[in-house]
Design an enzyme around this catalytic site. Structure first.
Site, PDB file in Angstrom:
ATOM      1  N   ASP A 110       0.833  -1.200   0.000  1.00 38.05           N
ATOM      2  CA  ASP A 110       0.000   0.000   0.000  1.00 38.05           C
ATOM      3  C   ASP A 110       0.869   1.252   0.000  1.00 38.05           C
ATOM      4  OD1 ASP A 110       0.978  -0.545   2.544  1.00 38.05           O
ATOM      5  OD2 ASP A 110      -0.950  -0.441   3.560  1.00 38.05           O
ATOM      6  N   ASP A 113       6.789   3.839   3.900  1.00 37.66           N
ATOM      7  CA  ASP A 113       7.120   5.003   4.726  1.00 37.66           C
ATOM      8  C   ASP A 113       8.589   4.898   5.121  1.00 37.66           C
ATOM      9  OD1 ASP A 113       7.118   7.175   6.358  1.00 37.66           O
ATOM     10  OD2 ASP A 113       5.654   6.434   7.781  1.00 37.66           O
ATOM     11  N   LYS A 141       6.166   7.746   0.754  1.00 45.07           N
ATOM     12  CA  LYS A 141       6.395   8.989   1.511  1.00 45.07           C
ATOM     13  C   LYS A 141       7.870   9.374   1.436  1.00 45.07           C
ATOM     14  CE  LYS A 141       2.626   8.768   4.804  1.00 45.07           C
ATOM     15  NZ  LYS A 141       2.301   8.644   6.244  1.00 45.07           N
ATOM     16  N   ASP A 169      -5.999   2.381   7.003  1.00 46.78           N
ATOM     17  CA  ASP A 169      -6.938   2.578   8.113  1.00 46.78           C
ATOM     18  C   ASP A 169      -6.458   3.589   9.142  1.00 46.78           C
ATOM     19  OD1 ASP A 169      -4.809   0.936   9.168  1.00 46.78           O
ATOM     20  OD2 ASP A 169      -6.099   0.552  10.888  1.00 46.78           O
TER      21      ASP A 169
END
Ligand code: 5GP
Length: 191
Positions: A110, A113, A141, A169
């Site tokens: 997904d 980071d 990111k 989420d």
């Protein structure tokens, strides 16, 4: 944005729309199909639960239009708390159901980071003797640059903000949003 959904009231602003996600997945699928055109044995998509579920479902269907045959595997991972996370120590909560030796694997993520979980996972999959391992991440990111994780296919570079939707989420909620957005500050105050 969809009209009248309960969740619209909780979203401060949309970062990536449903349509942008759809278009980007079609592009990524074309790129991957071209790269694996000479792999008739097909691709094994490894999805890391739960955040990448929406992405893998749409990505697999997009590959189905142009690409090689795909098979799906799911893994669930958890890290040993904060200190251990930074050392990249990970516990497998659900392992692969099959051997992957000799297979062309694409890890479907997904969002990357820090990249620590992913770098552990890549070492793990290589130790299981996959023929090749690449990564497709829908979002990345800026911190991902700090760890040398080879993410070959990236959908969107997004700012260092906490986002929800399209599988991502907050306290297990908002995964079903068709877009990706930032929550209003009062949502955090409520919980
Ligand atoms: P990393 O090991 O790269 O730091 O962690 C990546 C994982 O953290 C992602 O797979 C995702 O589950 C979670 N994550 C990172 N950024 C966000 C975010 O903005 N929103 C949500 N909901 N999860 C995030």
């Amino acid at each position: 944005m969809a009209q009248g959904s309960w969740y619209d009231a909780d979203i401060d602003h949309v970062i990536i729309s449903e349509e942008q996600i759809r278009e980007k997945i079609a592009e990524l699928a074309k790129e991957v199909s071209a790269d694996y055109a000479s792999a008739p044995e097909g691709l094994l998509l490894v999805c890391v639960l739960k955040g990448a579920v929406m992405f893998v479902a749409d990505f697999a269907r997009a590959l189905g239009r142009h690409g090689p045959p795909v098979e799906l595997e799911f893994m669930a991972l958890s890290s040993y708390g904060q200190a251990a996370t930074s050392s990249g120590v990970v516990r497998i909560r659900k392992d692969l159901d099959r051997e992957i030796a000799g297979r062309h694997v694409i890890v479907v993520e997904d969002i990357v980071d820090s990249g620590l979980t992913l770098s552990w996972l890549l070492r793990y999959l290589e130790s299981r003797e996959a023929a090749s391992v690449e990564v497709v991440a829908l979002f990345r990111k800026p911190d991902a640059i700090q760890v040398a994780v080879p993410v070959k296919y990236v959908g969107f570079d997004i700012p260092s903000e906490f986002v929800v939707g399209y599988g991502l989420d907050f306290a297990e909620r908002y995964r079903e949003l068709p877009y990706v957005g930032v929550l209003k500050p009062e949502v955090y105050a409520r919980s």
